[in-house]
Design an enzyme around this catalytic site. Structure first.
Site, PDB file in Angstrom:
ATOM      1  CG  ASP A   1     -27.163  36.798   2.554  1.00 37.01           C
ATOM      2  OD1 ASP A   1     -28.006  36.674   3.444  1.00 37.01           O
ATOM      3  OD2 ASP A   1     -25.995  37.178   2.748  1.00 37.01           O
TER       4      ASP A   1
ATOM      5  CE  LYS B   1     -30.636  30.058   3.000  1.00 35.27           C
ATOM      6  NZ  LYS B   1     -29.612  30.974   2.490  1.00 35.27           N
TER       7      LYS B   1
ATOM      8  N   GLY C   1     -31.707  36.078   7.522  1.00 38.24           N
ATOM      9  CA  GLY C   1     -32.714  37.080   7.155  1.00 38.24           C
ATOM     10  C   GLY C   1     -33.311  36.641   5.837  1.00 38.24           C
ATOM     11  CG  HIS C   2     -34.678  33.110   5.186  1.00 42.50           C
ATOM     12  ND1 HIS C   2     -34.958  31.822   5.542  1.00 42.50           N
ATOM     13  CD2 HIS C   2     -33.328  33.179   5.137  1.00 42.50           C
ATOM     14  CE1 HIS C   2     -33.835  31.148   5.698  1.00 42.50           C
ATOM     15  NE2 HIS C   2     -32.832  31.960   5.465  1.00 42.50           N
TER      16      HIS C   2
ATOM     17  CD  GLN D   1     -27.098  31.005   8.992  1.00 42.02           C
ATOM     18  OE1 GLN D   1     -27.310  29.908   9.454  1.00 42.02           O
ATOM     19  NE2 GLN D   1     -27.776  32.053   9.365  1.00 42.02           N
TER      20      GLN D   1
END
Ligand code: IMP
Length: 427
Positions: free
Chosen positions: A13, A16, A40-41, A223
């Protein structure tokens, strides 16, 4: 041109997605190489706000081919939904490809992830319950089903038959839940196969061709390094390697191809799920960071644990990834703090240590040793040049640079693509 890897340097988180979205403007290929839809980007750009779980953040760049690499485990339902949602919002997904070697998340993986977590009771890992761990376990146990298997219905049936019998024994005899129906799972995955077939390829050739044409390839990590199954806070980790080295394996590239490795660090620390986090603030400062930064999981909505920047963990992350540069994100969240703390060592049983232990029992006992720095107490969200940052913000960044053993290239001061300070041009 070359290969640039964008790697999460903490517990995930870190932002990225934003960094990849930025660099993807010049990239010709963007590859997701690890994890699955546990990631979750978040990307905010002229198309709007998106939370991508599987599709590389480069999908918004019109010239970039996006690859979901062999190192990713794919839940086909989530992927199809993500493709549909992007299409509905005007984003073209015709440049998306999926490695035929990527493993599939099957319904029993999701069931078992939940059942295993429940059986751990007070010792639950806090997984995202997306079936990630069981899918990677099956990959290693050679019980996986790969996207390439979807292309041949006979192969799929044979493989599923062999594997589902064993899974149903575990589901019924160990956990006392109903078995899964071969017919139902098979027909569901045949449908997924029909829908995804145009995207499934041998993708390493595409990478080689791009590199032969001297085009820029981005490796998009998921991650963060401290969730790596080898180097993270095992067993409170994920199941595939988020490290730069994992990028080679999960995309199908030799290590010599990577020329730059950007470590993405938040200006403070967060973690979601169980496991040690030496600088966690279980007080109102932690709550303040969480609310100001809206630190809630993109995938699960869980509140993230928040704390000061941990330079001991950060230096370890630089070491195991070989970062050539850093991106510091969410600097603006610290804008109004009168004083800031950075952890520069740990106190352990009366001794000072300056390394990130491999033992979670040791890490749980580590008390952070803080260095205090003055806050800048001025807004940074509209700053676009490094020199225009408040002096104390620059001092904070310079100190981080010294502590993490890696130069800072990029600073993010807001979620938007433009809210970025390029200190050292990367491209
Ligand atoms: P899993 O990857 O779902 O098995 O979860 C294992 C651990 O990794 C849990 O602590 C999760 O909260 C954490 N985790 C997995 N994916 C992410 C992510 O994208 N961001 C932050 N934490 C993650």
């Amino acid at each position: 041109m070359s290969v640039i890897a964008v790697i999460g340097a903490q517990w995930g988180d870190e932002g990225k997605g934003k960094v990849v979205d930025l660099l993807a403007q010049k990239a010709r290929v963007v590859v997701r190489f690890s994890g699955g839809d546990n990631a979750g980007h978040t990307v905010i750009n002229p198309y709007g706000k998106f939370a991508l779980h599987l599709i590389p953040s480069g999908i918004f760049s019109s010239q970039a081919v996006c690859i979901i690499g062999n190192g990713v485990v794919i839940n086909p339902a989530v992927l199809i939904d993500e493709i549909d949602q992007l299409n509905q919002r005007g984003v073209d997904t015709s440049r998306l490809f999926i490695s035929d070697r990527a493993h599939l998340i099957m319904p029993y993986h999701i069931l078992l992830d939940g059942l295993e977590e429940e059986s751990r009771a007070g010792k639950a890992l806090g997984t995202t319950r997306r079936g990630i761990g069981p899918a990677f376990a099956d990959k290693t146990a050679r019980l996986g089903i790969r996207t390439g298997d979807l292309l041949d219905k006979e192969v799929l049936l044979e493989r599923l038959h062999l594997i589902l019998d064993g899974k149903n024994i575990i589901l019924t005899k160990v956990y006392g839940v109903s078995p899964l129906s071969l017919d139902e799972v098979y027909s569901q995955y045949c449908q997924y196969g029909e829908r995804l077939a145009p995207y499934i390829r041998e993708t390493t050739i595409m990478l080689e061709e791009a590199l032969n044409r001297e085009e820029l390839v981005l490796l998009e990590g998921a991650q963060g390094a401290l969730l790596d199954p080898d180097f993270g806070t095992y067993p409170y980790t994920t199941s595939s390697s988020p490290l730069a080295g994992g990028g080679c394996l999960g995309a199908g590239l030799g290590p010599t191809r990577i020329s730059r490795i950007i470590g993405v660090f938040k200006a403070y620390c967060t973690r979601v799920g169980g496991g040690p986090m030496p600088t966690e603030l279980k007080d109102e400062t932690g709550d303040l960071i969480r609310e100001r930064a809206h630190e809630y999981g993109t995938t699960t909505g869980r509140p993230r644990r928040c704390g000061w920047f941990d330079a001991v963990a950060a230096r370890f992350s630089t070491r195991i990834n070989g970062f050539t540069g850093a991106a510091i994100t969410r600097l603006d969240i610290l804008d109004s703090f009168p004083r800031l703390k950075v952890c520069v060592g740990y106190k352990l049983d009366g001794q000072t240590i300056d390394y990130f232990s491999g033992s979670i029992a040791t890490l749980e006992k580590c008390q952070p040793i803080y260095e205090e720095l003055p806050g800048w107490q001025a807004p940074t969200t509209n700053v676009r040049q490094y020199e225009q940052l408040p002096v104390k913000a620059r001092q904070y960044l310079t100190r981080l640079e010294e502590l993490i053993f890696c130069p800072i290239d990029i600073i993010s001061v807001g979620a938007g693509r433009d809210q970025t300070i390029i200190k050292v041009p990367i491209l």
